[in-house]
Motif scaffolding. Structure first.
Motif, mmCIF file in Angstrom:
data_model
loop_
_atom_site.group_PDB
_atom_site.id
_atom_site.type_symbol
_atom_site.label_atom_id
_atom_site.label_comp_id
_atom_site.label_asym_id
_atom_site.label_seq_id
_atom_site.Cartn_x
_atom_site.Cartn_y
_atom_site.Cartn_z
ATOM 1 N N LYS A 92 0.828 -1.212 0.000
ATOM 2 C CA LYS A 92 0.000 0.000 0.000
ATOM 3 C C LYS A 92 0.855 1.251 0.000
ATOM 4 O O LYS A 92 0.586 2.195 -0.752
ATOM 5 N N SER A 93 1.889 1.287 0.818
ATOM 6 C CA SER A 93 2.737 2.477 0.917
ATOM 7 C C SER A 93 3.406 2.805 -0.409
ATOM 8 O O SER A 93 3.524 3.968 -0.793
ATOM 9 N N ASN A 94 3.847 1.762 -1.128
ATOM 10 C CA ASN A 94 4.494 1.990 -2.423
ATOM 11 C C ASN A 94 3.510 2.529 -3.454
ATOM 12 O O ASN A 94 3.854 3.398 -4.266
ATOM 13 N N LEU A 95 2.290 2.020 -3.438
ATOM 14 C CA LEU A 95 1.265 2.496 -4.371
ATOM 15 C C LEU A 95 0.911 3.952 -4.106
ATOM 16 O O LEU A 95 0.835 4.757 -5.038
ATOM 17 N N LEU A 96 0.706 4.308 -2.834
ATOM 18 C CA LEU A 96 0.357 5.690 -2.498
ATOM 19 C C LEU A 96 1.511 6.628 -2.771
ATOM 20 O O LEU A 96 1.307 7.787 -3.186
ATOM 21 N N ASP A 97 2.724 6.153 -2.551
ATOM 22 C CA ASP A 97 3.893 6.992 -2.829
ATOM 23 C C ASP A 97 3.979 7.325 -4.309
ATOM 24 O O ASP A 97 4.189 8.486 -4.687
ATOM 25 N N LEU A 98 3.813 6.306 -5.159
ATOM 26 C CA LEU A 98 3.877 6.557 -6.596
ATOM 27 C C LEU A 98 2.720 7.436 -7.057
ATOM 28 O O LEU A 98 2.905 8.362 -7.865
ATOM 29 N N ALA A 99 1.522 7.184 -6.529
ATOM 30 C CA ALA A 99 0.354 7.989 -6.913
ATOM 31 C C ALA A 99 0.525 9.440 -6.512
ATOM 32 O O ALA A 99 -0.019 10.342 -7.165
ATOM 33 N N GLY A 100 1.278 9.697 -5.451
ATOM 34 C CA GLY A 100 1.454 11.065 -4.972
ATOM 35 C C GLY A 100 2.583 11.822 -5.623
ATOM 36 O O GLY A 100 2.733 13.030 -5.397
ATOM 37 N N ARG A 101 3.391 11.124 -6.423
ATOM 38 C CA ARG A 101 4.514 11.807 -7.086
ATOM 39 C C ARG A 101 4.116 12.171 -8.513
ATOM 40 O O ARG A 101 4.165 11.355 -9.423
ATOM 41 N N GLU A 102 3.736 13.428 -8.681
ATOM 42 C CA GLU A 102 3.232 13.900 -9.974
ATOM 43 C C GLU A 102 4.259 13.710 -11.078
ATOM 44 O O GLU A 102 3.924 13.310 -12.196
ATOM 45 N N SER A 103 5.523 14.008 -10.787
ATOM 46 C CA SER A 103 6.558 13.905 -11.821
ATOM 47 C C SER A 103 6.729 12.458 -12.278
ATOM 48 O O SER A 103 6.951 12.194 -13.469
ATOM 49 N N ALA A 104 6.616 11.513 -11.344
ATOM 50 C CA ALA A 104 6.754 10.102 -11.712
ATOM 51 C C ALA A 104 5.586 9.642 -12.573
ATOM 52 O O ALA A 104 5.767 8.909 -13.566
ATOM 53 N N ILE A 105 4.379 10.076 -12.217
ATOM 54 C CA ILE A 105 3.189 9.725 -13.010
ATOM 55 C C ILE A 105 3.326 10.288 -14.422
ATOM 56 O O ILE A 105 3.079 9.592 -15.421
ATOM 57 N N ARG A 106 3.722 11.548 -14.509
ATOM 58 C CA ARG A 106 3.882 12.176 -15.830
ATOM 59 C C ARG A 106 4.957 11.461 -16.647
ATOM 60 O O ARG A 106 4.833 11.310 -17.861
ATOM 61 N N GLY A 107 6.000 11.008 -15.961
ATOM 62 C CA GLY A 107 7.051 10.286 -16.668
ATOM 63 C C GLY A 107 6.561 8.982 -17.256
ATOM 64 O O GLY A 107 6.917 8.622 -18.392
ATOM 65 N N LEU A 108 5.733 8.263 -16.500
ATOM 66 C CA LEU A 108 5.182 6.988 -16.991
ATOM 67 C C LEU A 108 4.261 7.209 -18.183
ATOM 68 O O LEU A 108 4.337 6.495 -19.194
ATOM 69 N N VAL A 109 3.392 8.210 -18.079
ATOM 70 C CA VAL A 109 2.458 8.488 -19.174
ATOM 71 C C VAL A 109 3.212 8.999 -20.399
ATOM 72 O O VAL A 109 2.884 8.656 -21.545
ATOM 73 N N SER A 110 4.242 9.812 -20.159
ATOM 74 C CA SER A 110 5.049 10.311 -21.273
ATOM 75 C C SER A 110 5.713 9.165 -22.026
ATOM 76 O O SER A 110 5.729 9.135 -23.260
ATOM 77 N N GLN A 111 6.233 8.190 -21.267
ATOM 78 C CA GLN A 111 6.852 7.028 -21.917
ATOM 79 C C GLN A 111 5.818 6.226 -22.695
ATOM 80 O O GLN A 111 6.105 5.721 -23.787
ATOM 81 N N ALA A 112 4.610 6.118 -22.145
ATOM 82 C CA ALA A 112 3.545 5.396 -22.853
ATOM 83 C C ALA A 112 3.224 6.075 -24.171
ATOM 84 O O ALA A 112 3.030 5.407 -25.199
ATOM 85 N N PHE A 113 3.140 7.409 -24.168
ATOM 86 C CA PHE A 113 2.893 8.140 -25.404
ATOM 87 C C PHE A 113 3.998 7.880 -26.426
ATOM 88 O O PHE A 113 3.725 7.689 -27.612
ATOM 89 N N LYS A 114 5.241 7.884 -25.962
ATOM 90 C CA LYS A 114 6.357 7.664 -26.883
ATOM 91 C C LYS A 114 6.347 6.246 -27.427
ATOM 92 O O LYS A 114 6.653 6.019 -28.599
ATOM 93 N N ASP A 115 5.975 5.286 -26.581
ATOM 94 C CA ASP A 115 5.968 3.882 -27.011
ATOM 95 C C ASP A 115 4.836 3.574 -27.983
ATOM 96 O O ASP A 115 5.035 2.911 -29.008
ATOM 97 N N LYS A 116 3.628 4.050 -27.650
ATOM 98 C CA LYS A 116 2.442 3.596 -28.359
ATOM 99 C C LYS A 116 1.817 4.622 -29.300
ATOM 100 O O LYS A 116 1.058 4.246 -30.192
ATOM 101 N N TYR A 117 2.096 5.904 -29.092
ATOM 102 C CA TYR A 117 1.473 6.927 -29.948
ATOM 103 C C TYR A 117 2.489 7.550 -30.900
ATOM 104 O O TYR A 117 2.319 7.512 -32.111
ATOM 105 N N TRP A 118 3.551 8.099 -30.312
ATOM 106 C CA TRP A 118 4.560 8.731 -31.176
ATOM 107 C C TRP A 118 5.468 7.708 -31.818
ATOM 108 O O TRP A 118 6.058 7.963 -32.868
#
Length: 896
Positions: free
Chosen positions: A660-686
């Motif tokens: 639980k602590s690891n999940l909440l930590d990742l969910a609370g780190r905006e920069s980490a979330i943006r990094g994951l989504v950015s990589q997804a865009f590069k992998d699957k869209y761009w």
């Protein structure tokens, strides 16, 4: 569902005991007062009532200052005099300066409305180093933004000619601003921002002569407006009513509620939801069950559609129906297309450009005809124009069938010409007839013709700004295109963006937030909403739907139906297509699924449209993906899947147990979330290198932000389920069955890809992510309904999850729990993805479902590989709206 103004009238009448004689009600626009009167009268039960005084905010400011308003044309002419005086640019003629003068006046107006310190804003850039002193009164944030802009403007360095000219004009702006304001104030006059600023800086509470000042339905406030609200509140006479919906107020990521959250906290709200007997007045969007979105190939098609829509949707009380135009140029086509035989009354409350009227050609003609008299002198030339306009007006009055907008256009032209005459007479405008001729043309091109009518009666045809405070049961919004809604913001200003942001002046973000509020507020109390956008091309550029449509497609929890209007030259009758079963089609079917797995998607296609199944899986046809900047629904789903997969790879780098602590930590780190989504865009869209920088456009940014929000929701919900063991994402699952056919037994491969698997307490959970659909789509009453294509709203998502569980059960002895995670419905951390069978969660597929589902699958496969029925088109045309093969079969999404 009560309109907002009705709720305000009821609450105010009750609180003031029916005595509103010493009350001033302030609206964003005067139009709302006419509707408010109706609701107020309904509160009296026929008793006489002294009506309150109605004002706009501008009128309230005007009552608090001695400065009178000034004619707009005269303001620009006065500004021109100061401009050439302080810049020494004598060659800048009035006609070429006029548009720039309007821009400069707009900047000055913005400075005053936001109470900016002009001395600091216009400080000589050569002395910029002074701003870095510790004692300076700029905040750290302001200094940082300004330093970013001023980095290249060092007056002591080797500047280019452009930079030097910029500095020269900038240095003069402080003098222009001060001289311009002082000159007007000496005359007892001012432009709007100047008058507003004067009212609060010289505020006299004795001028507030009423007992109560009621502010209704405001949203984005300038600094000077906020200051006025503070002053009236301090006097003890202020009451505030805010018009909003919790849909966007409670969502801090929603730009529509950006300013309201701050306003309500600061000023309070007279409408107490707990004290109202009816349902909450602020939870209406969640009750809107359906929105129709219509694409049109041309603007004329939009106007024609308004006719058909009104024939079906005009309410008995006509004023409860509105046709709203985001593009004012559609006004005449729409008015000509209205079904007047069905409409008793109509009220048009919006402006029309002068250039769109029939009078425009006449005005151009008389200006050209008067060119021969240019040497007669400015006054004589202008008076000749005025006489020609008056003669045309008298001639028009004798016509039996004259148009209101023509008379209004002549009147506006008459005012403009007479204004120029006064300016020439007083010596403010000193220019040749030729220059005045060009100036007059410029002024008329920028003139808007208002329609007059009775706003509280009849069908309402209006622009977006005119809808403030008003609610409608049935709503048709045309030109819901990017660039129209929100309006394409103008970045042209003498004040650079960095400085505007640092000093709190109006920026693009603020303008966009305003239109976001207008849009959501407009639809929040409607019962029937239809949004139409132009999907044609403008030159080489394809027109795009508004970002607000994209947001609804991502966030709206009700049903969204997409329709397309056909081009007028398209054949209206399409012959149905049917492909007969033959030995060859059966051979291809067996060959296809003995080599490649039969997926749940293929089976769902078979149930939905047998022709699509034939084209896609038997003939192996593929569709070309449209080359578009827009993220499609399918791509959005792929991006979310990839983002979730990357998140869990990151969470399990040190082991498969997810805490639980690891999940909440990742969910609370905006920069980490943006990094994951950015990589997804590069992998699957761009589809580009991970290290490559990507520029996100407005549409991409909206989708990017939405996926970030949904990913955080997923992690927060999983945190409540943790700890658990992560088994994998995008896991392939396969199996097989031997099916008896006319040619004997044939092996059929089965398989697919499970979005995610995890294990807890000895139970293996299958999670299927869905970015479409809604939570009711995971509730079923009978297993047999999954195999019956005639069942209304067959639960195809449940079938897919059960299909994976069925295959996994044949390999796994542990209990299997299939679940569907609908990202749009997952705002609560208590969200449970479990599928409900007769209201009971399916936590052990083997014991609850397997036997009946296995029988259904075997029966289905026997029928599929032995049927002699032809491959026909879908019976329900709703199934066609997302089909990739419409161009082949001739079907299009449902049309009117």
């Amino acid at each position: 569902m009560k309109p907002f103004l009705s709720l305000v009238a009821h609450d105010l009448y009750k609180k003031l005991s029916g005595d509103l004689s010493h009350t001033v009600i302030v609206f964003p626009s005067k139009r709302a007062s006419l509707f408010f009167n109706q609701f107020l009268i309904a509160e009296t039960d026929g008793r006489p009532l002294f009506a309150p005084t109605y004002m706009t905010l501008g009128e309230l400011f005007g009552s608090l200052t001695d400065l009178r308003s000034e004619d707009h044309i005269r303001l620009v002419c006065l500004l021109h005099k100061h401009y050439i005086q302080y810049t020494r640019r004598q060659d800048e003629e009035i006609d070429s300066f006029y548009s720039w003068g309007e821009l400069l006046l707009s900047d000055f107006d913005d400075i005053d409305k936001n109470l900016v310190n002009p001395d600091l804003l216009f400080r000589n850039l050569k002395n910029y180093k002074e701003l870095s002193s510790p004692n300076d009164y700029l905040t750290d944030e302001q200094r940082k933004v300004i330093e970013k802009f001023f980095g290249g403007f060092n007056a002591d360095g080797d500047n280019s000619t452009i930079r030097k000219n910029f500095l020269h004009v900038w240095e003069a702006m402080a003098f222009i601003y001060q001289a311009f304001r002082n000159g007007l104030e000496d005359e007892g006059r001012g432009y709007e921002g100047q008058r507003f600023r004067h009212a609060v800086e010289h505020f006299d509470a004795d001028r507030l002569t009423a007992n109560h000042y009621v502010f209704v339905g405001f949203n984005v406030l300038s600094v000077v407006e906020r200051r006025l609200f503070d002053l009236v509140k301090e006097s003890g006479k202020a009451m505030f009513y805010w018009d909003y919906d919790n849909y966007y107020l409670d969502n801090k990521a929603a730009e529509a509620g950006t300013f309201l959250r701050m306003d309500i906290e600061q000023y309070g709200n007279e409408l107490d939801e707990k004290s109202l007997s009816e349902e909450s007045p602020y939870n209406n969007l969640c009750r809107l069950s359906r929105i129709d979105i219509v694409s049109a190939p041309t603007d004329s098609a939009q106007a024609s559609y308004a006719h058909d829509w009104l024939c079906e949707n005009l309410t008995d009380n006509e004023q409860e129906t509105a046709v709203v135009l985001a593009d004012e140029k559609l006004i005449m086509p729409v008015l000509h297309a209205l079904p007047m035989e069905n409409i008793r009354d109509i009220n048009v409350t919006m402006g029309m450009p002068m250039t769109e009227t029939t009078v425009w050609q006449f005005l151009q003609g008389i200006i050209d005809n008067e060119q021969d008299t240019l040497d007669t002198g400015q006054l004589e030339w202008l008076r000749g124009i005025s006489t020609a306009i008056d003669s045309k007006g008298l001639e028009m009055k004798r016509l039996e069938h004259r148009l209101q907008e023509e008379e209004e256009a002549l009147y506006r032209a008459h005012l403009a010409v007479n204004s120029l005459i006064r300016l020439v007479e007083e010596g403010t405008l000193k220019a040749s007839c030729k220059l005045i001729s060009r100036l007059l043309t410029t002024i008329l091109k920028g003139t808007t013709i208002p329609f007059h009518g009775e706003p509280a009666r009849g069908l309402q045809v209006m622009g977006v700004l005119e809808t403030r405070n008003l609610d409608f049961r049935h709503l048709l919004l045309l030109s819901t295109n990017e660039g129209m809604l929100p309006k394409q913001p103008s970045e042209v200003s003498f004040i650079p963006f960095s400085l505007r942001k640092a000093f709190g002046l109006t920026t693009i973000e603020r303008q966009t937030a305003v239109y976001a509020y207008y849009f959501y507020r407009l639809i929040q109390r409607a019962e029937r909403v239809t949004l139409v956008y132009n999907n044609g091309t403008d030159g080489m550029t394809k027109k795009e739907p508004s970002r607000f449509i994209t947001q609804l497609e991502v966030e709206f929890r009700g049903e969204i139906r997409h329709y397309a209007l056909q081009s007028e030259n398209r054949a209206s009758i399409v012959e149905p297509i049917s492909v007969e079963q033959t030995a060859e089609t059966k051979r291809k079917l067996v060959e296809r699924f003995s080599c490649k797995p039969l997926s749940p998607t293929a089976i769902n296609d078979y149930f939905t449209c047998r022709l699509k199944f034939y084209l896609k899986y038997i003939e192996g046809l593929k569709y070309d993906e449209e080359d578009t900047e827009e993220v499609t629904n399918a791509q959005f789903g792929t991006l979310f899947h990839r983002s979730a997969e990357l998140a869990y790879k990151k969470l399990t780098e040190a082991g498969s147990t997810v805490k639980k602590s690891n999940l909440l930590d990742l969910a609370g780190r905006e920069s980490a979330i943006r990094g994951l989504v950015s990589q997804a865009f590069k992998d699957k869209y761009w589809k580009t290198n991970v290290d490559e920088d990507i520029h996100y456009t407005g549409i991409h940014h909206i989708n990017f932000k939405a996926i970030c929000i949904y990913l955080k929701q997923l992690l927060s919900i999983d945190a409540e389920y943790a700890p658990f063991t992560y088994l994998g994402s995008e896991q392939p699952i396969d199996g097989g069955l031997e099916v008896m056919t006319e040619q004997g037994p044939v092996p059929v491969k089965l398989g697919g890809t499970i979005d995610r698997m995890d294990e807890k307490g000895g139970m293996v959970r299958i999670i299927d992510y869905k970015t479409g659909g809604k939570d009711d789509d995971k509730k079923i009453t009978k297993i047999g309904d999954l195999f019956n294509p005639d069942v209304k709203s067959r639960k195809k998502y449940v079938f897919q999850a059960f299909y994976y569980a069925w295959l996994l059960c044949q390999k796994e002895s542990k209990p299997i729990s299939p679940g569907i995670f609908f990202v749009r419905s997952s705002s609560n951390t208590a969200y449970d993805p479990a599928i409900l069978l007769n209201k009971e969660p399916v936590t052990n597929f083997q014991s609850q479902v397997f036997k009946e589902f296995d029988e259904g699958m075997r029966t289905l496969l026997e029928e599929m590989f032995n049927s002699d029925a032809p491959y026909t088109q879908a019976e329900k045309e709703d199934s066609c709206k997302y089909c990739d093969f419409c161009a082949i079969c001739g079907r299009k999404p449902p049309e009117w």
